[in-house]
Design a protein around this motif. Structure first.
Motif, PDB file in Angstrom:
ATOM      1  N   UNK A  68       0.841  -1.201   0.000  1.00  0.00           N
ATOM      2  CA  UNK A  68       0.000   0.000   0.000  1.00  0.00           C
ATOM      3  C   UNK A  68       0.876   1.252   0.000  1.00  0.00           C
ATOM      4  N   UNK A  69       1.935   1.251   0.813  1.00  0.00           N
ATOM      5  CA  UNK A  69       2.832   2.404   0.920  1.00  0.00           C
ATOM      6  C   UNK A  69       3.529   2.677  -0.402  1.00  0.00           C
ATOM      7  N   UNK A  70       4.025   1.617  -1.063  1.00  0.00           N
ATOM      8  CA  UNK A  70       4.711   1.787  -2.354  1.00  0.00           C
ATOM      9  C   UNK A  70       3.737   2.288  -3.414  1.00  0.00           C
ATOM     10  N   UNK A  71       2.491   1.814  -3.380  1.00  0.00           N
ATOM     11  CA  UNK A  71       1.467   2.253  -4.338  1.00  0.00           C
ATOM     12  C   UNK A  71       1.195   3.745  -4.159  1.00  0.00           C
ATOM     13  N   UNK A  72       1.061   4.186  -2.910  1.00  0.00           N
ATOM     14  CA  UNK A  72       0.812   5.603  -2.645  1.00  0.00           C
ATOM     15  C   UNK A  72       1.977   6.467  -3.134  1.00  0.00           C
ATOM     16  N   UNK A  73       3.217   5.990  -2.926  1.00  0.00           N
ATOM     17  CA  UNK A  73       4.389   6.737  -3.386  1.00  0.00           C
ATOM     18  C   UNK A  73       4.414   6.824  -4.908  1.00  0.00           C
ATOM     19  N   UNK A  74       4.092   5.711  -5.587  1.00  0.00           N
ATOM     20  CA  UNK A  74       4.091   5.689  -7.049  1.00  0.00           C
ATOM     21  C   UNK A  74       3.030   6.650  -7.600  1.00  0.00           C
ATOM     22  N   UNK A  75       1.864   6.692  -6.974  1.00  0.00           N
ATOM     23  CA  UNK A  75       0.803   7.595  -7.426  1.00  0.00           C
ATOM     24  C   UNK A  75       1.177   9.055  -7.182  1.00  0.00           C
ATOM     25  N   UNK A  76       1.708   9.343  -5.991  1.00  0.00           N
ATOM     26  CA  UNK A  76       2.107  10.714  -5.655  1.00  0.00           C
ATOM     27  C   UNK A  76       3.174  11.216  -6.616  1.00  0.00           C
ATOM     28  N   UNK A  77       4.122  10.357  -6.958  1.00  0.00           N
ATOM     29  CA  UNK A  77       5.211  10.720  -7.884  1.00  0.00           C
ATOM     30  C   UNK A  77       4.646  11.138  -9.244  1.00  0.00           C
ATOM     31  N   UNK A  78       3.535  10.540  -9.654  1.00  0.00           N
ATOM     32  CA  UNK A  78       2.895  10.855 -10.945  1.00  0.00           C
ATOM     33  C   UNK A  78       1.883  11.993 -10.818  1.00  0.00           C
ATOM     34  N   UNK A  79       1.656  12.476  -9.586  1.00  0.00           N
ATOM     35  CA  UNK A  79       0.682  13.535  -9.393  1.00  0.00           C
ATOM     36  C   UNK A  79      -0.745  13.018  -9.338  1.00  0.00           C
ATOM     37  N   UNK A  80      -0.900  11.750  -8.979  1.00  0.00           N
ATOM     38  CA  UNK A  80      -2.217  11.124  -8.892  1.00  0.00           C
ATOM     39  C   UNK A  80      -2.597  10.914  -7.431  1.00  0.00           C
TER      40      UNK A  80
END
Length: 195
Positions: A68-80
């Motif tokens: 879940x943490x890695x998913x949130x980081x990946x989304x934030x990095x893309x501005x999502x």
């Protein structure tokens, strides 16, 4: 915008047009200029006109298998923005098992991406095996255990104390067991025959 500047006497070669994404200004509209509007310049000055290319589009990352943490980081990095739900599954708890928006699909920056995180295996319901089954008929004990969601496993042995067809022993009496589990039940075959 270029034509308006040319009409004011600026040379076409001194007007630079640059596209940039913008969240609120629609496509092909001026977002800003350099120098800024209102500044005094000469007709020989270079003017950069920034034009909106619309909302910035980004590719949705593949979240399946991430924590879940890695998913949130990946989304934030893309501005999502992540919108997570949790559900039981046979996958490890805390791992993304599903996402609504397909990976690599282009969406507007700032969009919400829904995904599901595993809560692990659903805990099984537990029941307590009654203590008062020994000495009852097997058919009665079998019905009781089945009504509780347990699977009686009949086994047989001789008994001086209990008549044929009556229960001598119930495995796990007084203890809790998961619904659907097997419970060994020993049934009397009667008194042992002398050798």
């Amino acid at each position: 915008a270029r034509d308006a500047l040319i009409d004011l006497g600026f040379s076409k070669s001194n007007i630079k047009m640059v596209e940039e994404p913008h969240d609120t200004i629609s496509e092909d509209k001026v977002t800003r200029t350099d120098p800024e509007s209102g500044e005094w310049i000469t007709k020989e000055s270079t003017i950069t006109v920034y034009v909106s290319s619309g909302i910035e589009m980004v590719k949705v990352p593949n979240l399946i298998g991430m924590t879940k943490e890695a998913a949130e980081q990946a989304l934030t990095k893309k501005g999502l923005v992540g919108d997570v739900t949790e559900e039981y599954s046979n996958k490890e708890a805390g791992i993304v098992i599903e996402q609504e928006t397909d990976a690599d699909k282009e969406v507007a920056k700032g969009s919400k991406v829904e995904y599901t995180v595993s809560k692990g295996e659903e805990p099984k319901e537990k029941v307590t095996i009654p203590k008062n089954l020994v000495g009852k008929s097997y058919s009665s004990v079998e019905a009781t255990l089945r009504n509780m969601g347990l699977n009686p496993n009949p086994q047989y042995d001789t008994s001086d104390k209990y008549s044929r067809g009556y229960v001598i022993y119930v495995e796990g009496e007084g203890l809790s067991a998961e619904v659907g589990s097997t419970v060994n039940v020993v049934i009397s075959t009667g008194a042992p025959t002398p050798d």
